[in-house]
Design a protein around this motif. Structure first.
Motif, PDB file in Angstrom:
ATOM      1  N   TYR A   1       0.823  -1.214   0.000  1.00 19.23           N
ATOM      2  CA  TYR A   1       0.000   0.000   0.000  1.00 19.23           C
ATOM      3  C   TYR A   1       0.857   1.264   0.000  1.00 19.23           C
ATOM      4  O   TYR A   1       0.635   2.176   0.789  1.00 19.23           O
ATOM      5  N   VAL A   2       1.855   1.285  -0.871  1.00 17.44           N
ATOM      6  CA  VAL A   2       2.615   2.511  -1.057  1.00 17.44           C
ATOM      7  C   VAL A   2       2.016   3.210  -2.277  1.00 17.44           C
ATOM      8  O   VAL A   2       1.884   2.598  -3.340  1.00 17.44           O
ATOM      9  N   LEU A   3       1.611   4.461  -2.142  1.00 18.02           N
ATOM     10  CA  LEU A   3       1.042   5.197  -3.266  1.00 18.02           C
ATOM     11  C   LEU A   3       2.095   5.359  -4.358  1.00 18.02           C
ATOM     12  O   LEU A   3       3.243   5.674  -4.064  1.00 18.02           O
ATOM     13  N   GLU A   4       1.689   5.177  -5.589  1.00 18.32           N
ATOM     14  CA  GLU A   4       2.668   5.246  -6.683  1.00 18.32           C
ATOM     15  C   GLU A   4       3.394   6.582  -6.681  1.00 18.32           C
ATOM     16  O   GLU A   4       4.598   6.642  -6.925  1.00 18.32           O
ATOM     17  N   ASP A   5       2.691   7.645  -6.358  1.00 15.35           N
ATOM     18  CA  ASP A   5       3.336   8.966  -6.348  1.00 15.35           C
ATOM     19  C   ASP A   5       4.420   9.074  -5.292  1.00 15.35           C
ATOM     20  O   ASP A   5       5.292   9.937  -5.373  1.00 15.35           O
ATOM     21  N   ASP A   6       4.353   8.242  -4.276  1.00 16.53           N
ATOM     22  CA  ASP A   6       5.346   8.303  -3.195  1.00 16.53           C
ATOM     23  C   ASP A   6       6.597   7.483  -3.486  1.00 16.53           C
ATOM     24  O   ASP A   6       7.571   7.551  -2.727  1.00 16.53           O
ATOM     25  N   LEU A   7       6.560   6.698  -4.551  1.00 17.36           N
ATOM     26  CA  LEU A   7       7.655   5.749  -4.759  1.00 17.36           C
ATOM     27  C   LEU A   7       9.032   6.405  -4.903  1.00 17.36           C
ATOM     28  O   LEU A   7       9.996   5.918  -4.303  1.00 17.36           O
ATOM     29  N   PRO A   8       9.149   7.498  -5.665  1.00 20.78           N
ATOM     30  CA  PRO A   8      10.494   8.094  -5.771  1.00 20.78           C
ATOM     31  C   PRO A   8      11.030   8.527  -4.405  1.00 20.78           C
ATOM     32  O   PRO A   8      12.212   8.361  -4.111  1.00 20.78           O
ATOM     33  N   ARG A   9      10.156   9.061  -3.574  1.00 20.91           N
ATOM     34  CA  ARG A   9      10.619   9.496  -2.258  1.00 20.91           C
ATOM     35  C   ARG A   9      10.984   8.328  -1.365  1.00 20.91           C
ATOM     36  O   ARG A   9      11.962   8.348  -0.627  1.00 20.91           O
ATOM     37  N   LEU A  10      10.195   7.275  -1.452  1.00 21.37           N
ATOM     38  CA  LEU A  10      10.539   6.081  -0.685  1.00 21.37           C
ATOM     39  C   LEU A  10      11.903   5.556  -1.136  1.00 21.37           C
ATOM     40  O   LEU A  10      12.749   5.193  -0.313  1.00 21.37           O
ATOM     41  N   TYR A  11      12.106   5.567  -2.463  1.00 22.01           N
ATOM     42  CA  TYR A  11      13.392   5.089  -2.985  1.00 22.01           C
ATOM     43  C   TYR A  11      14.552   5.914  -2.410  1.00 22.01           C
ATOM     44  O   TYR A  11      15.551   5.347  -1.956  1.00 22.01           O
ATOM     45  N   SER A  12      14.399   7.233  -2.388  1.00 22.54           N
ATOM     46  CA  SER A  12      15.476   8.069  -1.819  1.00 22.54           C
ATOM     47  C   SER A  12      15.731   7.722  -0.361  1.00 22.54           C
ATOM     48  O   SER A  12      16.877   7.669   0.087  1.00 22.54           O
ATOM     49  N   LYS A  13      14.656   7.505   0.368  1.00 26.30           N
ATOM     50  CA  LYS A  13      14.815   7.167   1.791  1.00 26.30           C
ATOM     51  C   LYS A  13      15.517   5.821   1.951  1.00 26.30           C
ATOM     52  O   LYS A  13      16.357   5.637   2.846  1.00 26.30           O
ATOM     53  N   LEU A  14      15.171   4.881   1.105  1.00 26.44           N
ATOM     54  CA  LEU A  14      15.813   3.568   1.183  1.00 26.44           C
ATOM     55  C   LEU A  14      17.301   3.682   0.852  1.00 26.44           C
ATOM     56  O   LEU A  14      18.142   3.019   1.468  1.00 26.44           O
ATOM     57  N   LEU A  15      17.608   4.542  -0.115  1.00 29.36           N
ATOM     58  CA  LEU A  15      19.016   4.773  -0.466  1.00 29.36           C
ATOM     59  C   LEU A  15      19.802   5.234   0.767  1.00 29.36           C
ATOM     60  O   LEU A  15      20.913   4.771   1.018  1.00 29.36           O
ATOM     61  N   GLU A  16      19.204   6.144   1.522  1.00 26.94           N
ATOM     62  CA  GLU A  16      19.895   6.690   2.688  1.00 26.94           C
ATOM     63  C   GLU A  16      20.290   5.616   3.696  1.00 26.94           C
ATOM     64  O   GLU A  16      21.272   5.758   4.410  1.00 26.94           O
ATOM     65  N   VAL A  17      19.488   4.564   3.783  1.00 24.41           N
ATOM     66  CA  VAL A  17      19.807   3.533   4.777  1.00 24.41           C
ATOM     67  C   VAL A  17      20.361   2.259   4.151  1.00 24.41           C
ATOM     68  O   VAL A  17      20.415   1.211   4.790  1.00 24.41           O
TER      69      VAL A  17
END
Ligand code: HEM
Ligand code: SF4
Lengths: 602, 268
Positions: free
Chosen positions: A387-403
């Motif tokens: 249930y991740v909104l498609e519009d949020d995916l780029p931001r989630l990706y950036s956050k995942l990169l950070e960790v």
């Protein structure tokens, strides 16, 4: 005023519906360990007790345990991630491990600290009870249940109810061996024919009304000898789900082989007796169970839908640039849900390992990005945020990169399974765990995750024939052993090809033994041979499938033909030519096989 | 929350410290780096970066430092850091070793202090130098020679406070592993007394044994463990302050967990 009075309020977490823990088991375990150390508890009874509570032994030592935390139906909530993160730093090695059966494992825990882990788990409603031992193991459910576009209904509540019914149930405390349930969403996602009881949700229309039920498979399983399960009947209505489960367990309990440890999983019973006889026994037993339950026993299935709520964020949403690698990650790590605008995001791990910091970070990522407020463990040593909104995916990706959790390839062949092997398992002959990581690093470097021809294939590695790494159902599977040239030993793997666990489940066919340090070149060679011969629409998986079924018409018609091509690659060099060949991955001392007492019953 | 032991308090809670600061009845030592200290710190705190202390921690030098911080034998001292209490512990232990009896640790870290919205400033206080005496308390110090002979007795427990993987890889023979992370609970640098006691009880760290702690190099993580042990009233505790680094340099025997590739289980 003390610190706790001042404590900040952490972001709201969705609360789990079920508390799996019993705090009194904590002190009980601590006291039993003390008695055992004082010699007041014999070795065998203690082992049984320890395993019943979810603590395995560890390679070559009695002082350490592995604690296997059960996540029924694979569900895990943010504050549970944070607690496990803390526990792994305090009592384990600062990392934790996602297993193939929706458990999280903490390794190299001092036996005397295990009860402290139980205490921490109880604070967040989790348990490791009956995660090992001769009991009903963690009840699995597909990570896509509820969001898969091919499913007929969401099996999650049934998986949770089944787990709740059998946990601590007297009926399930002393089975001949372990007993496993897998629920799934559809034929494609899941492993229902390779488990004691596998269930696919089905809806049947009768007289204009629709009825829920399951397609049930019995008697499958992987191991030293693996079998594919049998379908019990066309359709099992939901009212019969529990009666059927109880009936099957009663038969197993009564007739299962309690003497011969190596042959006492239910699949052996089914095989020895013959399927039809076993099937009839189940029908008869089910009738008895139905008739003799004094009150109607039903599963307590809670089908109230979860709240789906887009998390409110205070952080700045304004357009930062989408980082490099996003498209590749989107393609190889995410799945469209049946709910429009949402995707499920799979996190790529290396053989299931994750650091304490990363676990902790996942807590907040779920709160910030998952509209269901929890995560689901996958079947392949990974975890998914849904249930991740498609519009949020780029931001989630950036956050995942950070960790450091943004590696691509989670849903492709480049994320192999590797059991624990010599990193902690008493029975291991090779370092299967590290080999899986080496393959992954190499294949991501070669960008094989982006290759559509390879994405539906899989690589799975076990450190010995016992199949914890599920090699039997891999497109390319390996299990470890030792081999020698003269007096020098080297780590070696038996390779099998063509295994699968979907609607056409079959075990891989044995091909050839491959020295550990030749595994990567051999897989690359197989890919090359395939590429030269592939037909339009072919994938590596479909090509190998044709070969093992005798339907391929190129010059490569059989596993034997593949073997001939590979043989030159596996000839051992002398120790002088290539000393590295004689070392296992992750080790700089000469290779030898060494095993301790296995806790397979475990 | 204070933990009273035979030898007195181990921790000072947030509120007590605030009122002691108001009453001007305490010397607060901030052991973070100078730049961090300059930005902001707990009001009235003086700065003693751990690295500064370690550059020469001979008793003579420590005495000078203590005097220059305006500490005499009677001064109540509270030490804090931003490193889960480990650096503060090392400084507190050094004062104790010198013979100072009235030193405690702030119960939490500076970050947490700030996150609670508590007062801080960037002023460097004017300090009047004082005269401290020197009565070295050798009973709280373990040297390598001492450790080597003590190890042979069975009433001695040797505790390694490094992370588990480091312990598995190499440790002093006979040591037990108690990673420093085990000692804290959420926002407190040390668990509550009951929690701590249970943990030690389970591990057989009880009673009248002599206990020696060590860590990787300078006695910080093991300094925290020293105070953890004291917090539950285990009286006979020593810090092997030069720790594993010195032990290895002296080429004394070490031990490892054999036949397992545990490092490959860790994620990076
Ligand atoms: C003869 C002994 C054993 C047999 C037949 C056996 C069988 C299996 C099988 C079939 C699986 C795959 C999961 C599934 O689909 O059911 C599995 C998983 C697993 N087993 Fe075993 N097992 C044995 C002993 C052990 C031992 C001694 C350990 C080490 C403590 C162990 C640790 C694991 C782990 C960690 C997994 C999950 C794989 C992962 O993600 O790492 N097993 N086992
Ligand atoms: S397959 Fe073998 S080596 Fe791997 S975990 Fe299972 S028993 Fe251990």
């Amino acid at each position: 005023m003390t610190i706790s009075d001042l404590g900040q309020s952490s972001p709201e977490s969705v609360k789990p519906k079920i508390n799996w823990a019993r705090i009194e088991e904590t002190d009980n375990f601590a006291n039993t360990v003390k008695l055992f150390r004082q010699g007041k508890y014999d070795e065998d009874s203690f082992r049984r007790f320890r395993l019943q509570h979810g603590a395995y032994g560890t390679r070559m030592t009695g002082d350490y345990a592995m604690v296997r935390i059960k996540l029924p139906a694979g569900e895990i909530y943010p504050h549970q991630f944070e607690k496990i993160s803390q526990l792994s730093e305090q009592y384990s090695i600062g990392s934790a491990h996602f297993s193939t059966r929706e458990n999280i494992q903490l390794h190299w825990v001092i036996l005397e600290d295990v009860s402290e882990i139980f205490r921490g788990l109880a604070e967040v409603g989790l348990t490791s009870r009956e995660a090992c031992g001769n009991s009903v193991r963690n009840v699995m459910c597909s990570p896509l249940s509820g969001v898969c576009s091919d499913e007929e209904f969401d099996a999650t509540p049934y998986a949770l109810a089944t787990a709740r019914f059998f946990l601590r149930n007297p009926m399930a405390q002393n089975l001949p061996r372990k007993f496993k349930f897998n629920f799934t969403c559809c034929e494609k996602h899941g492993m229902v024919r390779m488990v004691d009881v596998g269930l696919i949700p089905q809806i049947r229309e009768i007289d204009g009304s629709s009825q829920r039920g399951f397609k049930i498979f019995l008697g499958g399983g992987l191991g030293n000898k693996s079998y594919v399960g049998h379908q019990l009947e066309e359709f099992t209505p939901e009212e019969d789900l529990l009666y059927t489960s109880i009936a099957v367990m009663r038969i197993f309990d009564r007739l299962g082989d309690r003497k011969n440890l190596a042959r006492n999983r239910m699949r052996y019973l089914v095989n020895d007796m013959g399927w039809e006889k076993f099937q009839n026994l189940v029908f008869k037993e089910r009738a008895i169970v139905r008739a003799t339950q004094s009150i109607i026993t039903q599963l307590d299935v809670d089908t109230t839908p979860d709240e789906i709520k887009h998390p409110i964020r205070i952080t700045d949403e304004s357009g930062s640039l989408t980082p490099d690698g996003y498209a590749r990650w989107l393609k190889t790590n995410t799945v469209k849900q049946k709910q429009s605008d949402y995707r499920s995001v799979f996190i790529t791990l290396e053989a299931g390992d994750i650091t304490a910091n990363q676990l902790n970070a996942l807590g907040n990522l779920i709160r910030d990005f998952s509209s269901e407020g929890k995560a689901r463990c996958g079947f392949v040593q990974n975890v998914a945020l849904r249930y991740v909104l498609e519009d949020d995916l780029p931001r989630l990706y950036s956050k995942l990169l950070e960790v450091g959790l943004a590696k691509s390839g989670a849903l492709t062949m480049t994320a192999p399974i590797g059991c624990s092997g010599t990193t902690s398992c008493n029975l291991a002959l090779t370092n299967s765990h590290r080999l899986a990581k080496e393959i992954q690093r190499k294949f991501l470097e070669l960008r094989l995750d982006e290759d559509d021809d390879l994405s539906d294939s899989s690589i799975k590695i076990s450190g010995c024939p016992n199949s914890c790494g599920q090699h039997g159902i891999a497109t390319i599977g390996f299990f470890g052993g030792g081999a020698r040239v003269g007096k020098d030993m080297y780590p070696n793997y038996q390779m099998s090809l063509g295994g699968r666990s979907d609607g056409e489940t079959m075990l891989g066919e044995i091909c050839l033994r491959i020295p550990a340090k030749r595994v990567i070149p051999v897989i690359l060679k197989i890919i090359e041979v395939f590429k030269d011969r592939k037909k339009s629409g072919d994938t590596l998986k479909s090509w190998i499938h044709r070969i093992v079924n005798g339907n391929e018409d190129s010059d490569i018609k059989s596993i034997n033909d593949i073997k001939k091509i590979l043989e030159p690659l596996v000839i051992p060099p002398t120790k002088e030519e290539d000393p590295d060949f004689y070392l296992d991955y992750g080790s700089d001392t000469s290779y030898h096989t060494k095993t301790g007492k296995g806790e397979c019953a475990a | 929350m204070c933990c009273l032991t035979k030898s007195g308090k181990i921790l000072t809670d947030v509120d007590s410290l605030r009122s002691e600061i108001r009453d001007k009845s305490v010397r607060v030592i901030d052991v973070r780096r100078e730049n961090d200290y300059k930005q902001d710190h707990i009001p009235t705190a003086v700065n003693l970066p751990l690295a500064n202390l370690l550059s020469d921690d001979s008793p003579e030098r420590v005495l000078k430092l203590v005097n220059s911080m305006g500490i005499d034998d009677e001064t109540s001292v509270v030490v804090y850091d931003d490193t889960f209490g480990a650096l503060a512990s090392r400084v507190a232990w050094t004062l104790e070793y010198l013979g100072h009896s009235n030193v405690t640790l702030l119960e939490t870290t500076y970050s947490h202090w700030k996150s609670l919205g508590l007062e801080n400033d960037s002023k460097t206080p004017e300090i009047q130098s004082k005269e401290h005496s020197m009565h070295l308390r050798s009973e709280i110090l373990a040297t390598s020679d001492y450790l080597e002979s003590a190890k042979t007795r069975d009433d001695v427990i040797l505790i390694d406070n490094r992370e588990r993987l480091n312990f598995l890889e190499q440790h002093i023979p006979g040591a037990i592993s108690l990673p420093y992370r085990t000692l804290a609970s959420n926002d407190h640098i040390l668990r509550s007394k009951d929690d701590m006691k249970r943990l030690f009880d389970n591990r057989g760290i009880t009673g009248n044994s002599e206990i020696i702690t060590y860590c990787g190099s300078v006695g910080t993580l093991s300094g925290l463990a020293y105070y953890a042990l004291k917090s539950v009233g285990l009286p006979n505790t020593k810090l092997y302050v030069r720790s594993f680094k010195e032990w290895k340099n002296l080429q004394k025997p070490t031990e490892k967990q054999e036949d397992a590739s545990y490092w490959d289980l860790s994620a990076e």
